[in-house]
Design an enzyme around this catalytic site. Structure first.
Site, mmCIF file in Angstrom:
data_model
loop_
_atom_site.group_PDB
_atom_site.id
_atom_site.type_symbol
_atom_site.label_atom_id
_atom_site.label_comp_id
_atom_site.label_asym_id
_atom_site.label_seq_id
_atom_site.Cartn_x
_atom_site.Cartn_y
_atom_site.Cartn_z
ATOM 1 N N ARG A 18 22.109 -54.610 -22.353
ATOM 2 C CA ARG A 18 22.611 -54.486 -20.089
ATOM 3 C C ARG A 18 22.458 -55.974 -19.572
ATOM 4 N NH1 ARG A 18 20.852 -50.005 -18.520
ATOM 5 N NH2 ARG A 18 19.796 -50.770 -16.561
ATOM 6 N N GLU A 34 25.249 -47.045 -18.730
ATOM 7 C CA GLU A 34 26.268 -46.474 -17.664
ATOM 8 C C GLU A 34 25.779 -46.566 -16.077
ATOM 9 O OE1 GLU A 34 23.832 -45.665 -19.676
ATOM 10 O OE2 GLU A 34 22.637 -43.720 -18.134
ATOM 11 N N ASP A 35 24.737 -46.512 -16.521
ATOM 12 C CA ASP A 35 24.112 -46.834 -14.881
ATOM 13 C C ASP A 35 24.610 -48.201 -14.498
ATOM 14 O OD1 ASP A 35 22.182 -48.515 -16.708
ATOM 15 O OD2 ASP A 35 20.539 -47.310 -16.220
ATOM 16 N N ASP A 73 16.902 -38.276 -15.411
ATOM 17 C CA ASP A 73 17.142 -38.614 -16.926
ATOM 18 C C ASP A 73 15.632 -37.141 -17.274
ATOM 19 O OD1 ASP A 73 18.450 -40.551 -17.351
ATOM 20 O OD2 ASP A 73 17.115 -41.691 -17.601
ATOM 21 N N GLU A 74 16.201 -36.726 -18.494
ATOM 22 C CA GLU A 74 14.517 -35.602 -18.472
ATOM 23 C C GLU A 74 13.126 -36.569 -18.708
ATOM 24 O OE1 GLU A 74 15.581 -35.779 -23.132
ATOM 25 O OE2 GLU A 74 15.041 -37.533 -23.294
ATOM 26 N N ARG A 106 27.389 -37.994 -18.608
ATOM 27 C CA ARG A 106 26.410 -37.609 -18.292
ATOM 28 C C ARG A 106 27.420 -37.780 -16.407
ATOM 29 N NH1 ARG A 106 21.524 -40.960 -17.291
ATOM 30 N NH2 ARG A 106 21.353 -39.525 -16.108
#
Lengths: 678, 717
Positions: B672, B624-625, B536-537, B520
């Protein structure tokens, strides 16, 4: 007159050089056995080969330069040491230095000595005799603090990259140094002056795409390289223009100004303006006069001369104005240049032209730049900055360099100092003090007592507060007193607040301080205001309340860095400060201009607050008062914009609220539940 | 004694000069023209003078007869006299990029902690390769840091050991690190073995021995210098006026005799025990008593009266005089303490001089002019002090605060030489965020980075062409984009063409090859605008919300601007970082499931971060964020920005069925938390910064007619 330095060498005859002809300069015969200086010492640096004591401490931080009077040196049989004698260019250079602030006619005060012996072009010199002539100069002293200018070093067949004349410790300003001969931090690499600079006027062109992508205009390109260039031309066709000498033209000036490709004739250097990139290949020498022509044309030079020290590389950032490609990669030139973003090409075109204008266009520029570089070495703490050297005027005007550029979020603990401006509204003042004293991060209260006719109330009458409270009495009732950088302000953060601002809650103020910590270089305030361009009237207009945009915050209550107090008091442009004091209005607009101008940033409006309601004000004449107010404020904006010469204010569409503001969440869990109203 | 005498003479000469000046001044005013010469300027000659170069000779000459222009280039290639052209094989760096090989460590070979830190910094960097065949640069497994024969760290027989290295090749493309060379009494810069054509990254290197654009001057650092991360600079406030208690301080050893002793021996002339406090001690070495001079006892007593730390933190300027060698620890100490270094070390090639413009962070003095130093530093304007001081902090944190930064800076400098025309400009190195975060391969145009708008003189990103790009589409989006990119990261096949919504902007669908999280953030070529809106979707946002966030991003293009926020905290019980997604009064991350950021960060994420972190993210399909937030905050030292959103993101997330699993998963949260700690350890510090504010439209929820409001929809539920 008593002289500290011995001063007997110069005879007074040499001083009276107000002659009109070079032929009248005294003739000096060099004996055969006259000593020859040593070859230049490669390890020379300013701290080893330069006598800094001669330059002394000097409040202007400027070196003094002495020029030897002109003499005509001949050998024992009367043959001159140079075939050219004093050249036009060297004469121009010496005149320019002589007319500059660097010049001194007092040899005993000089820090730098410039011989009048012209060594610009080694080809016209007799090496040995020139060296002997140098050594005969009365202050030569092993060449200490002597500066020689040379543009064409070396000679056939080897073409050394530095002047071959032995010169002891003399500094060399040379055109065409290689990394092997250049003494970094000692010598100065200078351009090879192009005679066309004075001859041809090429108007500056807007940066942008040109008819040709790459142009090669040099006539003495080595055949191996020419073959490679031709191969590139075959591969890429029209994008490349490969020029050469015109075979059918007679020698002389005319042929210098023409170039040919397959029988077609082009004007030189005009044709350079038709290309984005222009090739500057090394010839026998590394330094090429073509570089100057190319820069003048605003064409981006593609420099292929391995180990070449670019002109004035000590101070100029050539990456912004040129592309340097190793000779070996000549075949890849097209691909390399194609990979450069368009906007970067435009930047480089602009930069190239600026370099020429500032540093290449005349012998004067070349000379002054050289002296300035030496000056910067001797007074490094007063040296010109990178930006001063490299930014073209348009960038100097528009770029901003915030004085508080470091991304620092200062700790909460020192808190802020509240500066309350007051005249005589005691009751309201005391309420303000009581309210502010509830703000947790308040460190100190300063009351600026602006009333000279009345003393502040006795100490016992003041509200009891937990932080130090100090009353400062001013000498005159001026608005600018509120922005004075008082020594009593010991914190970075200042809260400027009027004596009638009683509506702000403690949460609101504390939150304002927290936001200021995140933006210490901005004004952080409550009600926001906006400037607008009035198309009908053709001028700026002040707008208050209910706009979706903000470009100013009122300083009736605003946080800002103490540095801006100092700026407001001492660095406000033009007559703005006095004007504000005289009109008793718009000090806040002036502050907004000042901060936006130096930081390039918009203020931050916090919380929904739209105006400071003042309970004491009655509604009489409210409307008309409002209208005059608006007219006055608009006038201020126009006045300030004209003084600043630009409109520095920046418009934004956001304000800062606490993270959980108006969120559906228990109020008691919010850090700033009582954020006030409109 | 001799030095003292010399300075006395100098001083009295100075006094004489001043006296002379006074005596002479009025006299010369009375007689403006000296003697019989009214025109001492360069005369204006009326003769027609010849040009220095004849018209037909502007280009030379018999050049074409030379055999080949290439021959000239090799003329100067002696063993010690090296330049990149003559001693470096560029062809090794061509195909694989700039890769660095470290010789495998050998058993029984003793390596100091500092050198071990250097090697591990290289090994954990993105430049490292374990395959010598891929390498462009080679680094020894032999400790060359301390070449002082009298030092316990000195490695014997280096000469033979190096000659035995199979890839040595006379040092070609090798890089040798060194902190100390030579020993008492002359402290030469010889390393005691043949360096051949190897490059030197050396502390205390002199301009005479320095091979420009070949060697690299590094700072002297102590064995306690942290490997990664490193402490931040000590500057916490920019106080106004910027003056501190002391103007100039120094505290250090004095050598009495021998090389480098002159300057420190003379410091007492300038010391005034008030605001200029220059202290020396003779107490060092075993038999200092034997050598002591008349000043020693007095100096030593004065020396003990002051605390070094206190002086360092309370002085505007710090003197950095040479010691036996040219560089000293004082340099880095002063830099970190935001005490502007005043260099007194003639002939020292300053650390990273190739790329750092030291005039912006230090005062470069001349040992010969020691007596002028106090008046010089006093004459420096307070605005200049303010900026010098901030620059010390920027440089410290960008290039010096850890061994890793020093090593990476060294490698990046060499890489710049290899990149040639693609190398960083002076601006990229000397402006925030510094060269290590400004990768020149991304673009040579400064305006393509989010950091230099103000420097260039154009305001923030241009308004018009900057329409953002969505990475994952939603049906309702939107006319304000220039292009929408859908990253199909799912194992199911793409939906048929007719099922896609009709849009007025191009929709580009990229089927991720590896279907991993990191894709992404790949810097896709199709992304042509500076702004990227990553979605995001299942994100639901209205056009108004996106519009508003975009205007905010334009003001803060170097930060992430997004909607749902998260926070970190230090869990002191567990001694580790904690992660929270609860509603809090502050935040330090915004989720990249719905956020604007500059396209450059895609490039930085992909190129700058090590494979280990990216693959961890890919394996977990998580974090990833967080990693992106770490990265951006490490660059900017600032928090991200949260803007208003209509509804709570979280609720909609949970309501959706498609990927709710990701958030409902109980492991998700624990992962996380673990990510945070892994990331913090790689960065060597916690880069995240808290913010307490949210940016709302100016009239947000104000009690005024909705018709006045530009961003109405944000308030409607």
């Amino acid at each position: 007159m008593f002289q500290f330095w011995p001063h007997s060498i110069e005879s007074s005859a040499e001083w009276s050089l107000d002659r009109r002809s070079v032929h009248d300069a005294p003739l000096v015969r060099i004996p055969m056995s006259s000593p020859i200086p040593e070859r230049g010492d490669l390890s020379c640096r300013m701290h080893t080969c330069f006598d800094v004591y001669r330059c002394g401490y000097n409040p202007k931080n400027k070196i003094k330069v002495y020029i030897y009077p002109l003499q005509r040196f001949v050998d024992e049989v009367g043959v001159p040491i140079s075939s050219t004698g004093l050249s036009r260019e060297y004469n121009d250079l010496l005149s320019a230095i002589s007319d500059s602030d660097f010049y001194t006619d007092d040899v005993s005060r000089a820090c730098l000595f410039i011989p009048s012996i012209d060594v610009l072009n080694q080809n016209s010199l007799r090496i040995r005799e020139t060296a002997q002539a140098l050594a005969m100069l009365p202050r030569w002293d092993k060449g200490m603090n002597h500066l020689l200018f040379n543009m064409l070093p070396g000679g056939p067949p080897d073409y050394n990259t530095a002047l071959d004349v032995p010169r002891d410790r003399a500094l060399l300003a040379g055109g065409g140094f290689s990394t092997w001969t250049y003494r970094q931090g000692y010598d100065i690499s200078i351009p090879v002056y192009s005679p066309l600079s004075a001859e041809v006027d090429l108007p500056e062109r807007q940066p942008g795409p040109r008819r040709y992508f790459i142009l090669s205009s040099q006539t003495a390109i080595h055949r191996e390289y020419r073959v490679e260039l031709e191969r590139l031309k075959e591969e890429n066709g029209e994008a490349l223009l490969l020029l050469d000498k015109c075979s059918n033209l007679s020698q002389g000036l005319a042929s210098v100004r023409k170039r040919c490709y397959k029988g077609q004739v082009y004007d030189y250097p005009q044709i350079l303006q038709e290309s984005s990139f222009c090739v500057v290949l090394r010839g026998a020498r590394l330094g090429q006069a073509t570089l100057s022509d190319v820069l003048q044309a605003g064409c981006v030079p593609v420099i292929m001369a391995d180990s070449y020290i670019l002109p004035f590389s000590e101070v100029l950032d050539w990456k912004r104005a040129s592309v340097v490609i190793p000779e070996e990669k000549l075949p890849e030139m097209y691909t390399i240049l194609k990979s450069i973003p368009h906007r970067q090409v435009e930047e480089m075109q602009r930069q190239a032209r600026w370099f020429w204008e500032a540093y290449f266009s005349s012998m004067k520029d070349i000379g002054m730049t050289t002296l300035q570089i030496i000056n910067d070495r001797i007074y490094p703490y007063a040296a010109r900055t990178y930006e001063e050297w490299n930014n073209p005027p348009v960038v100097k005007w528009t770029s901003v360099n915030s004085p508080l550029f470091l991304p620092l979020i200062p700790p909460r603990s020192p808190g802020f100092t509240a500066v309350v401006l007051t005249y005589d509204r005691i009751e309201s003042l005391f309420r303000v003090i009581t309210e502010i004293s509830k703000v947790p991060s308040l460190a100190k209260l300063l009351v600026v007592w602006n009333n000279q006719n009345k003393s502040p109330p006795e100490e016992s009458l003041w509200p009891k507060v937990a932080v130090p409270l100090k009353v400062l009495r001013t000498k005159e009732n001026k608005l600018s007193n509120r922005f004075f950088p008082f020594d009593e302000i010991e914190t970075e953060a200042v809260l400027a607040i009027d004596d009638d601002i009683i509506m702000l809650t403690s949460d609101e103020l504390q939150f304002g301080y927290e936001v200021w910590r995140e933006f210490p270089d901005r004004l952080v305030g409550y009600p926001g205001r906006l400037h607008l361009w009035d198309h009908e009237m053709g001028k700026w207009k002040y707008e208050s309340e209910w706009t979706n945009e903000v470009s100013m915050v009122l300083t009736g209550a605003a946080f800002y860095h103490k540095y801006f107090n100092y700026l407001y008091t001492y660095k406000m442009p033009g007559d703005i400060k006095n004007w504000v004091d005289a009109h008793m209005n718009c000090e806040d607009i002036a502050m907004n201009f000042l901060v936006a101008n130096i930081t390039g940033k918009a203020p931050i409006k916090v919380t929904p607050r739209k105006k400071f309601k003042c309970p004491e004000c009655t509604a009489i004449d409210g409307l008309s008062l409002d209208q005059t107010h608006m007219v006055e404020r608009s006038e201020c904006i126009n006045k300030f914009a004209s003084v600043f010469g630009t409109m520095p204010l920046k418009v934004v569409e956001h304000r800062a609220d606490p993270v959980l503001y108006k969120d559906d969440f228990p109020e008691k869990l919010k850090s700033f539940p009582n954020i006030g109203s409109l | 004694m001799q030095a003292k005498k010399r300075y006395l003479i100098l001083f009295s000469a100075g006094v004489c000069l001043i006296l002379l000046f006074y005596l002479q001044g009025p006299a010369s005013r009375r007689t403006p023209n000296r003697g019989d010469d009214p025109h001492p300027h360069w005369p204006h000659f009326s003769d027609p003078l010849r040009a220095f170069i004849p018209w037909d000779q502007t280009e030379t000459e018999d050049y074409n007869v030379r055999v080949s222009p290439r021959h000239k280039r090799d003329d100067n290639s002696g063993a010690y006299k090296c330049r990149m052209d003559s001693c470096f094989d560029f062809s090794l760096c061509g195909s694989n990029g700039f890769k660095v090989y470290v010789y495998p460590q050998q058993k029984g070979e003793k390596i100091s902690e500092s050198y071990r830190n250097i090697l591990s910094s290289i090994e954990s960097s993105r430049f490292y390769t374990s395959d010598p065949g891929q390498a462009c640069l080679f680094v020894l497994n032999l400790d060359t840091l301390d070449r002082d024969q009298l030092s316990p760290q000195y490695v014997h027989n280096l000469k033979t050991k190096i000659q035995n290295l199979n890839l040595w090749n006379n040092g070609r493309n090798h890089l040798i690190f060194n902190l100390y060379s030579g020993t008492w009494p002359d402290y030469t810069e010889d390393l005691g073995f043949e360096i051949g054509q190897a490059m030197l990254a050396k502390a205390s290197i002199s301009t005479e021995n320095f091979r420009p654009d070949f060697d690299i001057s590094i700072p002297l650092f102590s064995k306690d210098h942290p490997r990664t991360g490193g402490d931040r600079g000590y500057l916490k406030y920019n106080t106004i006026p910027p003056f501190r208690k002391y103007v100039l301080v120094f505290k250090g050893k004095r050598y009495l005799t021998g090389i480098g002793s002159d300057t420190r021996n003379a410091l007492h002339h300038v010391h005034n025990a008030e605001d200029v406090v220059l202290l020396t001690t003779c107490k060092h070495g075993k038999d200092w008593q034997k050598h002591k001079d008349a000043r020693c006892d007095k100096d030593n007593a004065e020396y003990d009266r002051y605390d070094y730390k206190e002086m360092l933190h309370n002085s505007t300027f710090c003197l950095v005089p040479r010691g036996r060698r040219l560089g000293s620890f004082r340099f880095l100490e002063a830099l970190q303490a935001a005490c502007v270094p005043v260099m007194l070390s003639n002939g020292w090639e300053l650390p990273f001089s190739e790329i750092i413009d030291w005039h912006t962070a230090a005062v470069i003095g001349d040992e010969r002019l020691l007596l002028q130093i106090p008046s010089t530093v006093r004459s420096i304007h307070q605005d200049r002090i303010l900026s010098l001081r901030q620059q010390t902090q920027f440089l410290w944190e960008a290039y010096f605060s850890s061994v890793e930064k020093i090593v990476l800076t060294t490698l990046e400098i060499i890489q710049d030489r290899v990149l040639q025309h693609n190398a960083r400009s002076t601006l990229m190195w000397n402006r925030l965020p510094g060269g290590l975060f400004t990768l020149p391969q991304f673009s040579s145009y400064l305006g393509d980075f989010p950091f230099f708008y103000s420097v260039l003189g154009n305001s923030n990103p241009e308004k018009k062409p900057h329409l953002p790009i969505a990475l994952v589409i939603l049906k309702t989006l939107i006319s304000l984009f220039r292009c929408i990119i859908v990253l199909w990261n799912c194992d199911k096949p793409l939906p048929a063409k007719h099922r896609w919504p009709a849009t007025s902007v191009p929709v580009i669908v990229i089927e991720g090859e590896s279907k991993v999280m990191s894709s992404r953030f790949l810097p896709y070529d199709n992304i042509r605008t500076d702004a990227v809106l990553s979605l995001d979707e299942d994100t639901v946002l209205s056009t108004t919300e996106v519009d508003f966030a975009f205007t905010v991003w334009q003001i803060f293009p170097e930060r992430i601007v997004g909607y749902p926020a998260r926070s970190h905290f230090w869990d002191s019980n567990k001694e580790r970082w904690g992660y929270t997604s609860k509603w809090t009064n502050d935040y330090s991350m915004v989720l990249t499931g719905a956020a604007f950021y500059h396209r450059y960060y895609n490039y930085l994420y992909t190129q700058y971060l090590p494979g280990s972190l990216k693959s961890m993210v890919d394996q977990l399909s998580n974090c990833e964020d967080i990693l992106m937030n770490f990265l951006v905050s490490a660059v900017t030292k600032m928090p991200p920005i949260k803007v208003t959103q209509k509804k709570q993101y979280k609720e909609t997330m949970m309501g959706q069925t498609s990927r709710a699993s990701r958030w409902a998963d109980p492991d998700h949260f624990a992962q996380r938390q673990m990510c945070m700690n892994k990331f913090a350890s790689w960065f060597g510090t916690m880069p995240l910064v808290h913010s307490q504010m949210r940016l709302d439209p100016v009239l947000f929820k104000d009690q005024v007619s909705i018709l006045r409001k530009k961003y109405r929809d944000i308030e409607r539920l």
